[in-house]
Design a protein around this motif. Sequence first.
Motif, PDB file in Angstrom:
ATOM      1  N   TRP A   1       0.860  -1.191   0.000  1.00 12.64           N
ATOM      2  CA  TRP A   1       0.000   0.000   0.000  1.00 12.64           C
ATOM      3  C   TRP A   1       0.892   1.236   0.000  1.00 12.64           C
ATOM      4  O   TRP A   1       1.726   1.399   0.883  1.00 12.64           O
ATOM      5  N   ALA A   2       0.726   2.077  -1.028  1.00 17.56           N
ATOM      6  CA  ALA A   2       1.548   3.282  -1.182  1.00 17.56           C
ATOM      7  C   ALA A   2       3.032   2.944  -1.119  1.00 17.56           C
ATOM      8  O   ALA A   2       3.827   3.671  -0.515  1.00 17.56           O
ATOM      9  N   GLY A   3       3.399   1.833  -1.734  1.00 12.46           N
ATOM     10  CA  GLY A   3       4.792   1.432  -1.833  1.00 12.46           C
ATOM     11  C   GLY A   3       5.352   0.709  -0.634  1.00 12.46           C
ATOM     12  O   GLY A   3       6.520   0.297  -0.652  1.00 12.46           O
ATOM     13  N   GLU A   4       4.547   0.524   0.424  1.00 11.35           N
ATOM     14  CA  GLU A   4       5.017  -0.112   1.647  1.00 11.35           C
ATOM     15  C   GLU A   4       4.375  -1.483   1.819  1.00 11.35           C
ATOM     16  O   GLU A   4       3.157  -1.635   1.673  1.00 11.35           O
ATOM     17  N   LEU A   5       5.205  -2.483   2.132  1.00 10.32           N
ATOM     18  CA  LEU A   5       4.700  -3.832   2.366  1.00 10.32           C
ATOM     19  C   LEU A   5       3.966  -3.905   3.695  1.00 10.32           C
ATOM     20  O   LEU A   5       4.446  -3.409   4.714  1.00 10.32           O
ATOM     21  N   ASP A   6       2.791  -4.507   3.681  1.00 15.29           N
ATOM     22  CA  ASP A   6       2.010  -4.726   4.898  1.00 15.29           C
ATOM     23  C   ASP A   6       2.309  -6.135   5.410  1.00 15.29           C
ATOM     24  O   ASP A   6       1.871  -7.125   4.828  1.00 15.29           O
ATOM     25  N   THR A   7       3.055  -6.216   6.513  1.00 12.05           N
ATOM     26  CA  THR A   7       3.438  -7.520   7.048  1.00 12.05           C
ATOM     27  C   THR A   7       2.362  -8.121   7.943  1.00 12.05           C
ATOM     28  O   THR A   7       2.539  -9.233   8.451  1.00 12.05           O
ATOM     29  N   THR A   8       1.250  -7.428   8.131  1.00 13.68           N
ATOM     30  CA  THR A   8       0.179  -7.961   8.978  1.00 13.68           C
ATOM     31  C   THR A   8      -0.786  -8.849   8.207  1.00 13.68           C
ATOM     32  O   THR A   8      -1.668  -9.469   8.812  1.00 13.68           O
ATOM     33  N   VAL A   9      -0.639  -8.901   6.876  1.00 16.81           N
ATOM     34  CA  VAL A   9      -1.551  -9.715   6.073  1.00 16.81           C
ATOM     35  C   VAL A   9      -0.762 -10.795   5.333  1.00 16.81           C
ATOM     36  O   VAL A   9       0.382 -10.583   4.924  1.00 16.81           O
ATOM     37  N   LEU A  10      -1.390 -11.955   5.178  1.00 18.60           N
ATOM     38  CA  LEU A  10      -0.806 -13.077   4.435  1.00 18.60           C
ATOM     39  C   LEU A  10      -1.874 -13.616   3.486  1.00 18.60           C
ATOM     40  O   LEU A  10      -2.460 -14.671   3.724  1.00 18.60           O
ATOM     41  N   PRO A  11      -2.124 -12.902   2.393  1.00 19.24           N
ATOM     42  CA  PRO A  11      -3.261 -13.259   1.538  1.00 19.24           C
ATOM     43  C   PRO A  11      -2.983 -14.362   0.515  1.00 19.24           C
ATOM     44  O   PRO A  11      -3.885 -14.751  -0.227  1.00 19.24           O
ATOM     45  N   GLY A  12      -1.743 -14.853   0.453  1.00 16.13           N
ATOM     46  CA  GLY A  12      -1.415 -15.853  -0.557  1.00 16.13           C
ATOM     47  C   GLY A  12      -2.235 -17.123  -0.415  1.00 16.13           C
ATOM     48  O   GLY A  12      -2.442 -17.626   0.696  1.00 16.13           O
ATOM     49  N   ARG A  13      -2.686 -17.637  -1.542  1.00 18.30           N
ATOM     50  CA  ARG A  13      -3.499 -18.851  -1.551  1.00 18.30           C
ATOM     51  C   ARG A  13      -2.833 -19.944  -2.378  1.00 18.30           C
ATOM     52  O   ARG A  13      -2.088 -19.655  -3.314  1.00 18.30           O
ATOM     53  N   PRO A  14      -3.111 -21.198  -2.077  1.00 20.37           N
ATOM     54  CA  PRO A  14      -2.494 -22.273  -2.839  1.00 20.37           C
ATOM     55  C   PRO A  14      -3.055 -22.390  -4.246  1.00 20.37           C
ATOM     56  O   PRO A  14      -4.265 -22.259  -4.461  1.00 20.37           O
ATOM     57  N   ILE A  15      -2.171 -22.598  -5.192  1.00 17.99           N
ATOM     58  CA  ILE A  15      -2.548 -23.004  -6.548  1.00 17.99           C
ATOM     59  C   ILE A  15      -2.297 -24.505  -6.589  1.00 17.99           C
ATOM     60  O   ILE A  15      -1.145 -24.953  -6.503  1.00 17.99           O
ATOM     61  N   ARG A  16      -3.345 -25.269  -6.684  1.00 15.72           N
ATOM     62  CA  ARG A  16      -3.216 -26.721  -6.517  1.00 15.72           C
ATOM     63  C   ARG A  16      -4.164 -27.432  -7.461  1.00 15.72           C
ATOM     64  O   ARG A  16      -5.331 -27.044  -7.581  1.00 15.72           O
TER      65      ARG A  16
END
Length: 517
Positions: free
Chosen positions: A498-513
């Motif tokens: 967000w605005a060039g800064e990484l948000d380390t409080t979220v982990l939105p990655g999902r598996p591609i399976r």
Amino acid sequence: MIKLLPLCLALAGPAPAALAQIASGDSYDLVILGGRVIDPETGLDAVRNVAIEGDRIARLTEEPISGLRTIDASGLVVAPGFIDLHAHGQTLLAGRVQALDGVTTALELEAGVYPVAEYYEDADAQGRAVNYGASVDWSRARSAVLTGAEPASHDDEFDGHGHDTDWRYTPASSQQTASVLERVEDGLDEGALGVGVLLGYVPGSGRNEYYALHELAAARDVPTFTHARYLSNLEPDSSLEGFQEMVAVSAATGADMHVSHLNSISLRDIGLIRPMLEAAQSHGVNITVEAYPYGAGSTAIGTALFEGTDWQARFGGIEKSDFTLAGQPLSDEEFDRLQAEAPGTTIVVHFLDTENDPDDRAILSQSILFPGGAIASDGGTWLVDGEELPGDTWPLPADADSHPRSAGTFSRFLRTYVREAGTIGLSEALAKTSLIPAQILEDALPQMRTKGRLQEGADADIVVFDLAAVSDRATYEQPAQPSTGFQYVIVAGTPLVWAGELDTTVLPGRPIRRTPN
């Protein structure tokens, strides 16, 4: 060949909740306003507003819309998130660094993993910043069968040494081949996205086994991802022969063959190899390619690639000082010592001088600009003093070491080929980073049919960037420098940058399976 699916087939369409929202005029979860929206599949390149509801794109419109969160994208490009087909760095840290390079999906396909189920379980337990997935690793399955030594975990260091049988140079018997294929099938049953084939690291494996592996892939309707058997500009056993083998096996078995890092495995023979691949495609052979925009590769110093009495000549007369460790050239003595005492040491091998030699830049560009080819990083993990950093490390330590492609592949491609040289248009370039990787996978993996697009109903994996500012900062001497210019990176509808800064409080990655047949 890559097949473009009609929109009605490619996308699932907006979810019912999103349709109701469109009708009611209520606010969306997130809106991106006034950006230059580019969708490589439909050819859209215009100022639009984008509405996101949940994990999907709900609406593209010129009309005013509002949301619970708003991104002002005026003067910025809004595009599908980048899909990396060749991401060895399958850690939380590696994904975070790649997110700052515009990547929303990072897949380990060339090598793959083994065992597969354990890989997905571990990633799910820890959480990931970007979407993740992997093929099944044929080479590790093969090692287990031929040596009797099972991998301790899915991320064991790849090692061809320390066994009574040098399985890298030993053809498998028919019984052993059957056992290897059974293990590969187990990986596919556990959801692997295809078969990773590190053939160049196991050059003495039999042709029968390689052929049988692709018969299996064709029968299971999954792609293979191959590192060519040879890296050499000299015959016999040349890079050209390695590509001939891949073309022949794909044509004969009907398997979907993906060539990993065309630029590095062709070395200086791309002028011979590219027209051969294009001719094969024109005759209906389903063979696809990828490349990364660097003139150097990276691997372990003790691999089979650097063995034998003539390997330096085969690499075009390469010197041991063309290999660097932590950005510093190796002496002949240090090279020999590491190869003997620490064969797993990761080094960088400089095979093209793209910074100073225009002819070498032209060689690289033939791979990068291959029609229908994808951009992929071949990026890896991050180390300090030779030890892998814990996945939850952040920020990236200044002394962390990796190949610069682990941080800067996609921004380097956009900076070099779109903004500076103008050798490719922005929409075509974005196809190489998003749509084409999705299309390479989507016949076997319907989950990819809603990725790589910026359309209503598509997955809300989106990058918002300033084309004038996008730049790679990672160098061979100082690789731990994330890219700049990516102002917003959204994964499954969740802002990760967000605005060039990484948000380390979220982990939105999902598996591609993959769902097995």
